[in-house]
Design an enzyme around this catalytic site. Structure first.
Site, PDB file in Angstrom:
ATOM      1  N   GLY A  46       6.767  30.851 -13.404  1.00  0.00           N
ATOM      2  CA  GLY A  46       5.201  30.958 -13.075  1.00  0.00           C
ATOM      3  C   GLY A  46       4.621  30.006 -14.213  1.00  0.00           C
ATOM      4  O   GLY A  46       5.041  30.059 -15.290  1.00  0.00           O
ATOM      5  N   CYS A  92       6.622  34.778 -21.186  1.00  0.00           N
ATOM      6  CA  CYS A  92       5.386  33.729 -21.085  1.00  0.00           C
ATOM      7  C   CYS A  92       5.891  32.498 -21.618  1.00  0.00           C
ATOM      8  O   CYS A  92       6.426  32.260 -22.858  1.00  0.00           O
ATOM      9  CB  CYS A  92       4.363  34.140 -21.441  1.00  0.00           C
ATOM     10  SG  CYS A  92       2.908  33.092 -21.096  1.00  0.00           S
TER      11      CYS A  92
HETATM   12  C1  QAP Z   1       5.427  34.969 -16.125  1.00  0.00           C
HETATM   13  O1  QAP Z   1       7.118  33.618 -17.212  1.00  0.00           O
HETATM   14  C2  QAP Z   1       6.214  36.334 -15.617  1.00  0.00           C
HETATM   15  O2  QAP Z   1       9.715  33.196 -24.080  1.00  0.00           O
HETATM   16  C3  QAP Z   1       6.147  33.711 -16.113  1.00  0.00           C
HETATM   17  O3  QAP Z   1      11.536  31.449 -24.360  1.00  0.00           O
HETATM   18  C4  QAP Z   1       6.516  37.013 -16.661  1.00  0.00           C
HETATM   19  O4  QAP Z   1       8.090  31.890 -16.691  1.00  0.00           O
HETATM   20  C5  QAP Z   1       6.412  36.338 -14.305  1.00  0.00           C
HETATM   21  C6  QAP Z   1      10.275  31.741 -20.354  1.00  0.00           C
HETATM   22  C7  QAP Z   1       7.128  38.126 -16.173  1.00  0.00           C
HETATM   23  C8  QAP Z   1       7.030  37.550 -14.028  1.00  0.00           C
HETATM   24  C9  QAP Z   1       7.534  38.321 -14.772  1.00  0.00           C
HETATM   25  C10 QAP Z   1       9.821  32.457 -21.433  1.00  0.00           C
HETATM   26  C11 QAP Z   1      11.199  30.791 -20.936  1.00  0.00           C
HETATM   27  C12 QAP Z   1       9.569  31.847 -19.057  1.00  0.00           C
HETATM   28  C13 QAP Z   1      10.427  32.211 -22.642  1.00  0.00           C
HETATM   29  C14 QAP Z   1       7.964  32.824 -17.387  1.00  0.00           C
HETATM   30  C15 QAP Z   1      11.128  31.384 -23.016  1.00  0.00           C
HETATM   31  C16 QAP Z   1      11.643  30.540 -21.948  1.00  0.00           C
HETATM   32  C17 QAP Z   1       8.671  32.500 -18.533  1.00  0.00           C
HETATM   33 CO    CO Z   2       2.023  33.232 -19.115  1.00  0.00          CO
END
Ligand code: QAP
Ligand code: CO
Length: 168
Positions: A46, A92
């Site tokens: 997201g 995130c």
């Molecule tokens: C938001 O989060 C979300 O720390 C999107 O090192 C959160 O795409 C949606 C990511 C929880 C649903 C449930 C995070 C990638 C990606 C990191 C993400 C990282 C590499 C997060």
């Molecule tokens: Co975020």
């Protein structure tokens, strides 16, 4: 298509409240395509326009296993939330390497527009419900770590500063 730089917490621009979209033009479609490319490249599930320093109410999400169910929500609005809540270990793209539990309504009903400006409604549960609520928070200038204790927020800021230093 282009990869866009992602703002990192605690960048003050993550606090800007995004403006309603009123023009459904090529520039909006291009931003959506670039946001999707940036999200898939990360990889993430997201991304809100706020995170790429565009302060308009649009988000992209794809929680499918095959990464082939892109959702683009323009002017998204939660019109119903379940009383039932559920916890999820959130992360995130603006807060790399940090994950912590946030409790939110388990099921939501969302009204949004597509890139043509057509209105639609969507019911979401599970990961998609978490994702949409997390991304709408970004459009309202809110990052998930704000749900955590001040102590945890301070630790996260310290850890991210250290990460920045080690990259330099
Ligand atoms: C938001 O989060 C979300 O720390 C999107 O090192 C959160 O795409 C949606 C990511 C929880 C649903 C449930 C995070 C990638 C990606 C990191 C993400 C990282 C590499 C997060
Ligand atoms: Co975020």
């Amino acid at each position: 298509m282009a990869l866009l730089p992602i703002l990192r917490y605690p960048d003050p621009r993550l606090k800007i409240v995004a403006k309603q979209v009123t023009r459904f033009d090529d520039a909006l479609a291009r931003l959506a395509a670039d946001m999707a490319e940036t999200m898939y490249d990360a990889p993430g599930i997201g991304l809100a326009a706020t995170q790429v320093d565009h302060h308009v109410r649009m988000l992209v999400a794809d929680v499918s296993e095959q990464h082939n169910e892109l959702k683009v929500l323009v002017n998204p609005e939660i019109i119903e939330s379940s009383v039932e809540t559920s916890p999820y270990e959130e992360g995130c793209l603006s807060v790399p390497g940090i994950y912590d539990e946030v409790v939110r309504p388990a099921v939501i009903r969302v009204r949004a527009q597509n890139l043509k400006g057509e209105s639609f409604e969507l019911q979401a549960d599970g990961l998609l419900a978490v994702c949409i609520q997390h991304e709408i928070d970004h459009l309202d200038g809110k990052v998930f770590v704000e749900y955590l204790s001040e102590l945890k927020q301070n630790r996260i800021r310290t850890k991210l500063k250290k990460q920045e230093r080690q990259k330099a």
